[in-house]
Design an enzyme around this catalytic site. Structure first.
Site, PDB file in Angstrom:
ATOM      1  N   LYS A 158      -1.165   5.058  -6.240  1.00 22.78           N
ATOM      2  CA  LYS A 158      -2.456   4.655  -5.544  1.00 22.78           C
ATOM      3  C   LYS A 158      -3.455   5.462  -5.512  1.00 22.78           C
ATOM      4  CE  LYS A 158      -0.064   1.350  -2.556  1.00 22.78           C
ATOM      5  NZ  LYS A 158       0.004   0.695  -1.230  1.00 22.78           N
ATOM      6  N   GLY A 164      -8.611  -3.380  -3.191  1.00 23.18           N
ATOM      7  CA  GLY A 164      -8.429  -4.429  -4.336  1.00 23.18           C
ATOM      8  C   GLY A 164      -7.668  -4.300  -5.576  1.00 23.18           C
ATOM      9  N   GLU A 200       3.737   6.132  -3.332  1.00 23.26           N
ATOM     10  CA  GLU A 200       4.733   5.379  -2.494  1.00 23.26           C
ATOM     11  C   GLU A 200       5.492   4.896  -3.205  1.00 23.26           C
ATOM     12  OE1 GLU A 200       2.251   2.230  -0.539  1.00 23.26           O
ATOM     13  OE2 GLU A 200       1.582   3.877   0.911  1.00 23.26           O
ATOM     14  N   GLU A 275      -3.495  -3.974   8.279  1.00 27.03           N
ATOM     15  CA  GLU A 275      -2.475  -4.689   7.113  1.00 27.03           C
ATOM     16  C   GLU A 275      -1.060  -4.007   6.776  1.00 27.03           C
ATOM     17  OE1 GLU A 275      -6.139  -6.353   3.938  1.00 27.03           O
ATOM     18  OE2 GLU A 275      -4.978  -4.520   3.497  1.00 27.03           O
ATOM     19  N   GLU A 288      -3.216  -1.018   4.791  1.00 27.14           N
ATOM     20  CA  GLU A 288      -4.639  -0.587   5.005  1.00 27.14           C
ATOM     21  C   GLU A 288      -5.241  -0.927   6.352  1.00 27.14           C
ATOM     22  OE1 GLU A 288      -7.108  -2.080   1.824  1.00 27.14           O
ATOM     23  OE2 GLU A 288      -5.742  -1.192   0.294  1.00 27.14           O
ATOM     24  N   ARG A 292     -13.739  -4.408   9.800  1.00 26.73           N
ATOM     25  CA  ARG A 292     -14.937  -5.312   9.751  1.00 26.73           C
ATOM     26  C   ARG A 292     -14.280  -6.779  10.183  1.00 26.73           C
ATOM     27  NH1 ARG A 292     -12.596  -5.262   4.589  1.00 26.73           N
ATOM     28  NH2 ARG A 292     -11.695  -7.239   4.027  1.00 26.73           N
TER      29      ARG A 292
HETATM   30  C1  MV4 Z   1       1.843  -1.643  -2.536  1.00 21.02           C
HETATM   31  C2  MV4 Z   1       2.706  -2.743  -3.145  1.00 21.02           C
HETATM   32  C3  MV4 Z   1       4.057  -2.455  -3.432  1.00 21.02           C
HETATM   33  N1  MV4 Z   1       4.621  -1.217  -2.599  1.00 21.02           N
HETATM   34  N2  MV4 Z   1       2.342  -0.538  -2.029  1.00 21.02           N
HETATM   35  C4  MV4 Z   1      -2.423  -4.099  -3.327  1.00 21.02           C
HETATM   36  C5  MV4 Z   1      -3.779  -3.931  -2.729  1.00 21.02           C
HETATM   37  C6  MV4 Z   1      -3.494  -2.687  -2.260  1.00 21.02           C
HETATM   38  N3  MV4 Z   1      -4.320  -2.094  -1.332  1.00 21.02           N
HETATM   39  C7  MV4 Z   1      -2.012  -2.383  -1.916  1.00 21.02           C
HETATM   40  N4  MV4 Z   1      -1.447  -3.359  -2.591  1.00 21.02           N
HETATM   41  C8  MV4 Z   1      -0.099  -3.178  -2.924  1.00 21.02           C
HETATM   42  N5  MV4 Z   1       0.526  -2.083  -2.454  1.00 21.02           N
HETATM   43  C9  MV4 Z   1       3.787  -0.403  -2.223  1.00 21.02           C
HETATM   44  N6  MV4 Z   1       4.212   0.714  -1.888  1.00 21.02           N
HETATM   45  C10 MV4 Z   1       2.083  -3.930  -3.615  1.00 21.02           C
HETATM   46  C11 MV4 Z   1       0.737  -4.203  -3.414  1.00 21.02           C
HETATM   47  C12 MV4 Z   1       0.341  -5.655  -4.014  1.00 21.02           C
HETATM   48  C13 MV4 Z   1      -0.349  -6.410  -2.998  1.00 21.02           C
HETATM   49  C14 MV4 Z   1      -0.358  -6.187  -1.637  1.00 21.02           C
HETATM   50  C15 MV4 Z   1      -0.891  -7.325  -0.793  1.00 21.02           C
HETATM   51  C16 MV4 Z   1      -1.268  -8.521  -1.535  1.00 21.02           C
HETATM   52  C17 MV4 Z   1      -1.154  -8.645  -2.794  1.00 21.02           C
HETATM   53  C18 MV4 Z   1      -0.727  -7.580  -3.660  1.00 21.02           C
HETATM   54  C19 MV4 Z   1      -0.553  -7.919  -4.836  1.00 21.02           C
HETATM   55  C20 MV4 Z   1      -0.131  -7.087  -5.859  1.00 21.02           C
HETATM   56  C21 MV4 Z   1       0.259  -5.816  -5.332  1.00 21.02           C
END
Ligand code: MV4
Length: 449
Positions: A158, A164, A200, A275, A288, A292
């Protein structure tokens, strides 16, 4: 209390803020670009100031023009809405320097939560559950390889400046790690001018469940329960609901407590959202924090009977909150109506609305700025309305949503109304058995077939 609030935004959220200000007896100032001259927020505010041409970079993002508009109209506070300058630390700082109250987070808070690695480290310190992985930013590829091995594949790389989904890569085996590391860093550098990465464990098929919180200037915080935002496409939410069909009383208590702990630890002031990713075993992890008001705030307002914009204004003016938490008394669903063609890969469909009929009746709320004859400019977000239904049960809220979508007439442009109508009939939506992967498999059924 504030005498006059400038709304540094456009569209439905500008209308939303104006409405609450009127109810509170606060005067309002709209700002608008030349493309928004005929917008409703311009008509309904007490005063309006043109701040530049159509491109956001020359109007809604132009800090000097917005501050100048606040100064010439004598506004004592600025509400930034969502998007645009709502999570801009520099703008929050400039407002402070001009003694205009920014109805949002402090510059320090925005900076702390905007940097994802810092936000995560802070939350870990506060005792909020976080996904196992690297201890902050990974200095080089050798360390990256080592951390991935220790964490165990699959992993998620990440971008610390991310959001986004930009600069994010899932990696399933070591031989794919280097390519992912390099491309994620490149993407992050190009998008944010920063290529700091952290890692992660990958959470497979997670749900996105967020907790609404409010904190006051005494350091007291409360939560207003959750919203399930798992139905997303390319990191754009399409529909949200509360309560989450996946929630239990026990999980809500734990997630609510974690969110309040997070807010109180950082002395969060105002409305915010924590979130979480929730896995199939109902383990939850901090993802996160948004500093806002969010697009989907109305579903929370509907089920706890609480005006979140009013609360933002009160807290910004120094009024303390009671500290009690709020629990859903009803079920509420929001469908985001976008000017996009769901039959053509959701491609934007701006232009003139030649005919409009909005649904209504018991339990139906429509937050919008559009009207018959309105021209949707191509320059901004494609969301043109939020359709929100509220009822005693989830099943009733779905039935009400189907009825409201059937009543929704909008001609001259394509919208996501047909998508939502099909979603409301989808067995996995009806059962509540959906995750963030849902849209990857979703196919629009063509009425012509
Ligand atoms: C993740 C995940 C799976 N495992 N972290 C997507 C946006 C970003 N801010 C964090 N996200 C994700 N983090 C770990 N360790 C999967 C996502 C993710 C996701 C999260 C929330 C809503 C939609 C998503 C779509 C794809 C991936």
């Amino acid at each position: 209390m504030f005498k006059k609030i400038l709304i540094a935004n456009r569209g439905e959220i500008a209308m939303r803020v104006i409405r609450t200000c009127k109810e509170m007896g606060i005067k309002t100032v709209a700002v608008y670009s030349t493309a928004d001259r005929d917008s409703l927020h311009v008509r309904f505010a007490d005063e309006a100031v043109c701040i530049g041409p159509a491109p956001s970079s020359e109007s809604y993002l132009k800090m000097a023009n917005i501050i100048a508009a606040a100064e010439i109209t004598n506004a004592d506070a600025i509400h930034p809405g969502y998007g645009f300058l709502s999570e801009n630390a520099k703008f929050s700082k400039i407002c402070q320097e001009h003694e205009i109250k920014f109805i949002g987070a402090s510059p320090e808070m925005i900076e702390k939560m905007g940097d994802k690695a810092t936000a995560k480290a802070t939350m870990k310190e506060a005792g909020v559950p976080c996904v196992p992985g690297s201890d902050g930013i990974i200095p080089d590829f050798d360390t990256c390889k080592k951390v991935a091995k220790e964490t165990g594949y699959p992993v998620m790389l990440k971008a610390s400046a991310g959001g986004g989904g930009k600069g994010m890569r899932a990696v399933w085996k070591e031989e794919d790690l280097q390519a992912a590391w390099e491309s994620a860093r490149k993407e992050s550098k190009a998008a944010f001018g920063n290529d700091d990465m952290y890692m992660e464990k990958l959470i497979e098929e997670p749900r996105h469940i967020e907790i609404q919180i409010v904190g006051d200037s005494n350091g007291t915080a409360c939560h207003l329960s959750e919203r399930d935002c798992s139905v997303q496409r390319r990191h754009q939410k399409l529909t949200e609901e509360t309560p989450s069909p996946f929630m239990t009383d026990e999980l809500r208590e734990k997630m609510g407590e974690a969110a309040v702990k997070a807010a109180e630890y950082i002395k969060y002031e105002g409305a915010g959202t924590v979130e979480f990713l929730v896995d199939k075993h109902r383990n939850f992890y901090f993802m996160e924090m948004n500093t806002r008001i969010q697009v989907e705030h109305p579903i929370t307002e509907q089920v706890v009977d609480y005006d979140l914009i009013r609360e933002q204004i009160l807290v910004a003016a120094g009024v303390p909150i009671s500290g009690k938490n709020y629990y859903p008394q009803l079920h509420s669903i929001e469908c985001r109506i976008n000017a996009e063609d769901p039959y053509k890969d959701f491609r934007p469909s701006p232009g003139r609305i030649t005919n409009l009929h909005l649904p209504g009746g018991h339990g139906v709320r429509v937050d919008t700025h559009v009207y018959s004859g309105y021209i949707i400019p191509p320059n901004y977000d494609s969301m043109i309305a939020k359709l929100i239904t509220t009822a005693q049960t989830r099943e009733e809220a779905i039935n009400k949503m189907k009825r409201a979508l059937d009543e929704f007439v909008i001609e001259g442009i394509k919208t996501t109304v047909p998508f939502h109508r099909q979603l409301m009939d989808h067995p996995d939506y009806i059962s509540g058995n959906y995750t963030t992967k849902f849209m990857e498999d979703f196919k629009m059924e063509d009425p012509e077939d």
